[in-house]
Design an enzyme around this catalytic site. Structure first.
Site, PDB file in Angstrom:
ATOM      1  CG  HIS A 148      -0.128   0.425   2.409  1.00 20.21           C
ATOM      2  ND1 HIS A 148      -0.170  -0.954   3.036  1.00 20.21           N
ATOM      3  CD2 HIS A 148       0.519   1.123   3.097  1.00 20.21           C
ATOM      4  CE1 HIS A 148       0.281  -0.460   4.453  1.00 20.21           C
ATOM      5  NE2 HIS A 148       0.623   1.143   4.468  1.00 20.21           N
ATOM      6  CG  ASP A 178       0.254  -4.252   3.015  1.00 20.68           C
ATOM      7  OD1 ASP A 178       0.014  -3.817   1.842  1.00 20.68           O
ATOM      8  OD2 ASP A 178      -0.274  -3.570   3.405  1.00 20.68           O
ATOM      9  CB  SER A 255       3.024   1.947   5.938  1.00 12.50           C
ATOM     10  OG  SER A 255       2.020   1.542   6.518  1.00 12.50           O
TER      11      SER A 255
END
Length: 413
Positions: A148, A178, A255
């Site tokens: 993402h 992911d 992230s």
């Protein structure tokens, strides 16, 4: 309910009590990152004390939890080893604006929908910029991050700790887990050592490094709060991963950054936090991420086995609720197992004869008691191989063989 269907797009953070940890910047200076979340956790060091005398030794205080550590500066040492291999990833993508509502396409109203060129043409495309983290797998520039972070990006740049900024090429991304791999053109880069996430135990130390809120190379520490959190528990039921839970402070921008153990080995990729809580961060286990990354590097894609059923773990309470509800389409005789709630038409499960209301008891010779367990077994199955299922249907035992197909991922764009 664990969902195994073709509609496997990543859920919006607005629809789930969960935030992915990349920053999205709209236009100039506007940052979409949610509320303020976790504060960095501090680690108390043991106080110095004089050696007790013979008269007072029986009343000595208990030893500090840190007293058994060989190196009280293990966090700093781990960061010194790993920090140079942690990178900042900037991405940008062009997104089409929605057309102006009818009746509002007037110069008087345009000033309320933007400024500059936006005011002149509020329907013109806008650029979204994201900030995330990653870490270098090998000295020739392979970088592991979250899907993402770079999903849909028109351009990707990677900033190293030494200040260099290089163009990144996305070798592949897998939205189902992911995980993504980015390549930069460089040599002799610092690398990171991978640990074994299968051996993690709750209570072990956890160290996070990344770029939260754009603050490069931020270090926080805590513990492993739990392992084996299902995607449904985390709030991303359409993903296939078993997450590590940690209370190490992580925020949007973390992230793709590494979660380390006490030795400085990578045990996970920081990926999400719960928006409705504090101290609940989640990471993809590094063993899962490495398996996916190897496939992305080799072929640029990952094929996931797909049955085409929706399942739920059966409990006595669920059985009672289903059987006592006059509007329930299903009646259940079993207290335990995995209840098939729905079968997707023309799916592998439908072709094999699986029906809604069946209770899945075994896959091959392995008994199954939870939908998460079924998902893990299916994920490890080769596409096209026969997968024997033992079902309980209206008191009878039924055996079928399903041939899993490749999961089709729907585009979000």
């Amino acid at each position: 309910m664990l969902k195994d269907s073709q509609n496997n797009t990543r859920p919006s953070a607005m629809k789930q009590p969960l935030l992915y940890l990349s920053l999205i910047v709209l236009g100039a200076g506007t940052v979409v990152a949610g509320d303020r979340f976790l504060a960095a956790q501090t680690i108390s060091q043991p106080a110095l004390a004089l050696t007790p005398s013979a008269e007072t030794i029986s009343q000595a205080a208990p030893a500090s939890p840190l007293a058994g550590l060989v190196d009280p500066n293990f966090i700093s040492n781990a960061v010194q080893r790993v920090g140079p291999a942690v990178v900042r990833i900037n991405s940008s993508r062009t997104v089409a604006r929605q057309p102006m509502p009818e009746g509002l396409d007037d110069p008087f109203f345009r000033r309320f929908f933007g400024s500059g060129s936006d005011a002149a043409d509020p329907s013109s495309p806008r650029v979204e910029r994201g900030i995330g983290s990653g870490f270098i797998l090998d000295s020739k520039g392979l970088i592991l991050t979250n899907a993402h972070v770079i999903d849909g990006a028109d351009s990707v740049t990677v900033t190293l700790k030494d200040g260099r900024t290089l163009i990144g090429k996305v070798l592949g991304e897998d939205r189902v887990t992911d995980v993504a791999v980015v390549k930069i053109d460089a040599d002799n880069l610092p690398t990171i050592k991978l640990g074994n996430s299968d051996q993690l135990q709750p209570g072990e130390w956890a160290i996070a490094i990344g770029n939260p809120l754009g603050l490069d190379n931020t270090v926080t520490a805590g513990i492993i709060s739990a392992t084996g959190r299902s995607s449904a528990q985390v709030g991303v039921p359409d993903q296939r991963a078993s997450f590590i839970q940690t209370d190490a402070a992580i925020n949007p921008g973390n992230s793709g950054g590494p979660l380390l153990n006490q030795q400085g080995d990578v045990i996970g990729i920081n990926t999400a936090i719960r928006a409705n809580a504090q101290g609940l961060g989640f990471a993809i286990p590094i063993n899962t991420a490495k398996r996916i990354a190897d496939q992305l590097i080799a072929t640029g894609r990952v094929d996931h086995a797909y049955l085409g059923v929706q399942m739920v773990t059966l409990t006595p309470e669920l059985k009672q609720n289903l059987n006592s509800d006059p509007n329930s389409p299903l009646t259940v005789q079993d207290d335990r197992g995995v209840l098939v709630v729905r079968v997707v038409p023309n799916s592998p499960a439908a072709k094999a004869g699986v029906r809604a209301g069946d209770v899945l008891a075994k896959i091959g010779q392995q008994a199954v008691t939870s939908s998460e367990q079924v998902q893990q077994i299916v994920e490890a199955t080769r596409i096209g191989d026969d997968l024997p299922l033992e079902l309980r249907r209206n008191g009878d035992v039924v055996t079928v063989a399903v041939k899993p197909e490749a999961l089709k991922i729907q585009s979000e764009n």
